[in-house]
Design an enzyme around this catalytic site. Sequence first.
Site, PDB file in Angstrom:
ATOM      1  N   SER A  41      -0.437  -9.570  -4.580  1.00 30.04           N
ATOM      2  CA  SER A  41      -0.154  -8.301  -5.258  1.00 30.04           C
ATOM      3  C   SER A  41       1.287  -8.299  -5.805  1.00 30.04           C
ATOM      4  O   SER A  41       1.539  -7.864  -6.929  1.00 30.04           O
ATOM      5  CB  SER A  41      -0.356  -7.154  -4.258  1.00 30.04           C
ATOM      6  OG  SER A  41      -0.162  -5.921  -4.883  1.00 30.04           O
ATOM      7  N   ARG A  93      -3.983  -2.264  -9.268  1.00 31.82           N
ATOM      8  CA  ARG A  93      -4.525  -3.501  -9.842  1.00 31.82           C
ATOM      9  C   ARG A  93      -5.991  -3.611  -9.438  1.00 31.82           C
ATOM     10  O   ARG A  93      -6.873  -3.169 -10.143  1.00 31.82           O
ATOM     11  CB  ARG A  93      -3.686  -4.704  -9.384  1.00 31.82           C
ATOM     12  CG  ARG A  93      -3.981  -5.998 -10.136  1.00 31.82           C
ATOM     13  CD  ARG A  93      -3.109  -7.125  -9.609  1.00 31.82           C
ATOM     14  NE  ARG A  93      -3.342  -7.423  -8.218  1.00 31.82           N
ATOM     15  CZ  ARG A  93      -4.180  -8.355  -7.756  1.00 31.82           C
ATOM     16  NH1 ARG A  93      -4.825  -9.123  -8.597  1.00 31.82           N
ATOM     17  NH2 ARG A  93      -4.339  -8.546  -6.457  1.00 31.82           N
ATOM     18  N   THR A 120       1.971   3.113  -2.544  1.00 31.43           N
ATOM     19  CA  THR A 120       1.488   4.146  -3.480  1.00 31.43           C
ATOM     20  C   THR A 120       0.339   4.942  -2.855  1.00 31.43           C
ATOM     21  O   THR A 120       0.265   6.167  -2.960  1.00 31.43           O
ATOM     22  CB  THR A 120       0.984   3.458  -4.777  1.00 31.43           C
ATOM     23  OG1 THR A 120       1.961   2.511  -5.205  1.00 31.43           O
ATOM     24  CG2 THR A 120       0.709   4.443  -5.883  1.00 31.43           C
ATOM     25  N   GLY A 167       0.797  -1.222   0.000  1.00 36.69           N
ATOM     26  CA  GLY A 167       0.000   0.000   0.000  1.00 36.69           C
ATOM     27  C   GLY A 167       0.828   1.271   0.000  1.00 36.69           C
ATOM     28  O   GLY A 167       0.352   2.349   0.363  1.00 36.69           O
ATOM     29  N   HIS A 205      11.010   1.849   1.361  1.00 33.30           N
ATOM     30  CA  HIS A 205      10.679   0.441   1.630  1.00 33.30           C
ATOM     31  C   HIS A 205      11.619  -0.132   2.692  1.00 33.30           C
ATOM     32  O   HIS A 205      11.486  -1.289   3.068  1.00 33.30           O
ATOM     33  CB  HIS A 205      10.878  -0.402   0.368  1.00 33.30           C
ATOM     34  CG  HIS A 205       9.759  -0.324  -0.626  1.00 33.30           C
ATOM     35  ND1 HIS A 205       8.444  -0.207  -0.282  1.00 33.30           N
ATOM     36  CD2 HIS A 205       9.768  -0.412  -1.997  1.00 33.30           C
ATOM     37  CE1 HIS A 205       7.698  -0.192  -1.374  1.00 33.30           C
ATOM     38  NE2 HIS A 205       8.477  -0.318  -2.426  1.00 33.30           N
ATOM     39  N   ARG A 236       0.151  -4.830   5.434  1.00 32.16           N
ATOM     40  CA  ARG A 236      -0.972  -5.457   4.742  1.00 32.16           C
ATOM     41  C   ARG A 236      -0.976  -6.942   5.044  1.00 32.16           C
ATOM     42  O   ARG A 236       0.084  -7.540   5.267  1.00 32.16           O
ATOM     43  CB  ARG A 236      -0.812  -5.218   3.233  1.00 32.16           C
ATOM     44  CG  ARG A 236      -2.017  -5.591   2.428  1.00 32.16           C
ATOM     45  CD  ARG A 236      -1.809  -5.284   0.951  1.00 32.16           C
ATOM     46  NE  ARG A 236      -3.061  -5.403   0.220  1.00 32.16           N
ATOM     47  CZ  ARG A 236      -3.179  -5.335  -1.088  1.00 32.16           C
ATOM     48  NH1 ARG A 236      -2.104  -5.116  -1.835  1.00 32.16           N
ATOM     49  NH2 ARG A 236      -4.353  -5.478  -1.673  1.00 32.16           N
TER      50      ARG A 236
HETATM   51  P1  A3P Z   1      -3.450  -5.116  -5.479  1.00 35.82           P
HETATM   52  O1  A3P Z   1      -2.384  -5.677  -6.338  1.00 35.82           O
HETATM   53  O2  A3P Z   1      -3.921  -6.082  -4.444  1.00 35.82           O
HETATM   54  O3  A3P Z   1      -4.568  -4.497  -6.229  1.00 35.82           O
HETATM   55  P2  A3P Z   1       2.263  -0.740  -3.506  1.00 35.82           P
HETATM   56  O4  A3P Z   1       1.707   0.624  -3.685  1.00 35.82           O
HETATM   57  O5  A3P Z   1       2.885  -0.965  -2.179  1.00 35.82           O
HETATM   58  O6  A3P Z   1       3.083  -1.140  -4.653  1.00 35.82           O
HETATM   59  O7  A3P Z   1       0.995  -1.705  -3.457  1.00 35.82           O
HETATM   60  C1  A3P Z   1       0.178  -1.861  -4.564  1.00 35.82           C
HETATM   61  C2  A3P Z   1      -1.159  -2.365  -4.084  1.00 35.82           C
HETATM   62  O8  A3P Z   1      -1.904  -1.248  -3.551  1.00 35.82           O
HETATM   63  C3  A3P Z   1      -1.973  -2.909  -5.229  1.00 35.82           C
HETATM   64  O9  A3P Z   1      -2.794  -3.906  -4.647  1.00 35.82           O
HETATM   65  C4  A3P Z   1      -2.768  -1.688  -5.665  1.00 35.82           C
HETATM   66  O10 A3P Z   1      -3.914  -1.982  -6.405  1.00 35.82           O
HETATM   67  C5  A3P Z   1      -3.111  -1.088  -4.299  1.00 35.82           C
HETATM   68  N1  A3P Z   1      -3.432   0.329  -4.375  1.00 35.82           N
HETATM   69  C6  A3P Z   1      -2.840   1.289  -5.116  1.00 35.82           C
HETATM   70  N2  A3P Z   1      -3.446   2.459  -4.912  1.00 35.82           N
HETATM   71  C7  A3P Z   1      -4.446   2.255  -4.045  1.00 35.82           C
HETATM   72  C8  A3P Z   1      -5.443   3.094  -3.473  1.00 35.82           C
HETATM   73  N3  A3P Z   1      -5.539   4.373  -3.767  1.00 35.82           N
HETATM   74  N4  A3P Z   1      -6.314   2.532  -2.605  1.00 35.82           N
HETATM   75  C9  A3P Z   1      -6.243   1.212  -2.285  1.00 35.82           C
HETATM   76  N5  A3P Z   1      -5.333   0.367  -2.815  1.00 35.82           N
HETATM   77  C10 A3P Z   1      -4.438   0.885  -3.678  1.00 35.82           C
END
Ligand code: A3P
Length: 318
Positions: A149, A284, A59, A57, A119, A141
Amino acid sequence: MLLTKIPRVKCLSCSTELYQYQGFWYPLDILESLISIQENFKAKPTDIFLCASPKAGFTWLKALGFAIETRRTRFDNDDDLSTNPLLKKLSHDVVPWLELDFTNNIKSRDPKLPLLATHLPYTSLPESVISSGCKIIYMCREPKDTFVSYWHFFQRIILPNNKYSKEAQVSASFEKEFELFCEGKSVGGPYWDHVLGLWRASIEKPGTVLFLKYEEVKGNTLFSVRKLAEFIGKPFSDKEEMERVPQRIVELCSFENLSNLKVNKEGKRLSVGPLEIDHSAFFRKGMSGDWKNHLADEMKETMDQISKEKLLGSNLVF
Ligand code: A3P
């Protein structure tokens, strides 16, 4: 440091080698950058770090942190967030990323923005981050969702023009990657150790480290936005509450909104090591519990058992 002397393992999905350093696994370019940051980066006491393991999470946390921190002060004089940079830029491009943007400490900081993201696990943060008492906000998470993910992300970013692509496509399998993740041999892993490091720090220093769970933020984003604002010392005023600023931040940073913006649908990010990444790869499904669509029963049990053992005595539950 002699690279030949440190343990390494093949990362199947990203098809590069991971090196173990201070208990965690990194691709070589990140490891080099980590060592440089540990030597050179000087945090300021006012810095606020947004942290998460890959795919937990990050991003979203960056978008929330940025929208909360910068509200009204710089971009949002019209109060409706319609000029917020998040509408035009990926959140990774508005909040600097410690291990990508600060190698050799050369990137000049925006003096008005105290946010930085990373990270890195708690125990590998540059010493000045801890000694300066910088605030840290961590997003964890549920591990099964994090793994699902993680898997999809690496499958997605294996693009034809990535130099590792061919090998990766041949060697990666969901089952094998699952095994490696469970053994802790994932980018930034062991995942559980990463989470526990920040969890313990949040218990020891509750005013300095805020521990959030993706699932809880998803379940009540408005509550979390208010909590974040308070934690960083910028609680919403009565006027802001009346004007529904917290609600607007929730909407601005929602998965539905961000994932449908042109910049996040069509933009490309070129700078993560050797990988070329489409912005859309960071979005995603954005839901909790997607592991149910991907993990076999035994996989679920294996991972739950690891969580149980790792978290024993910590009072943390996923
Ligand atoms: P999924 O692959 O389960 O959809 P990171 O940002 O750490 O790379 O994590 C990416 C995960 O956060 C992905 O999960 C992505 O879809 C989800 N994500 C990105 N933006 C988001 C938002 N605004 N709200 C909730 N989940 C989000």
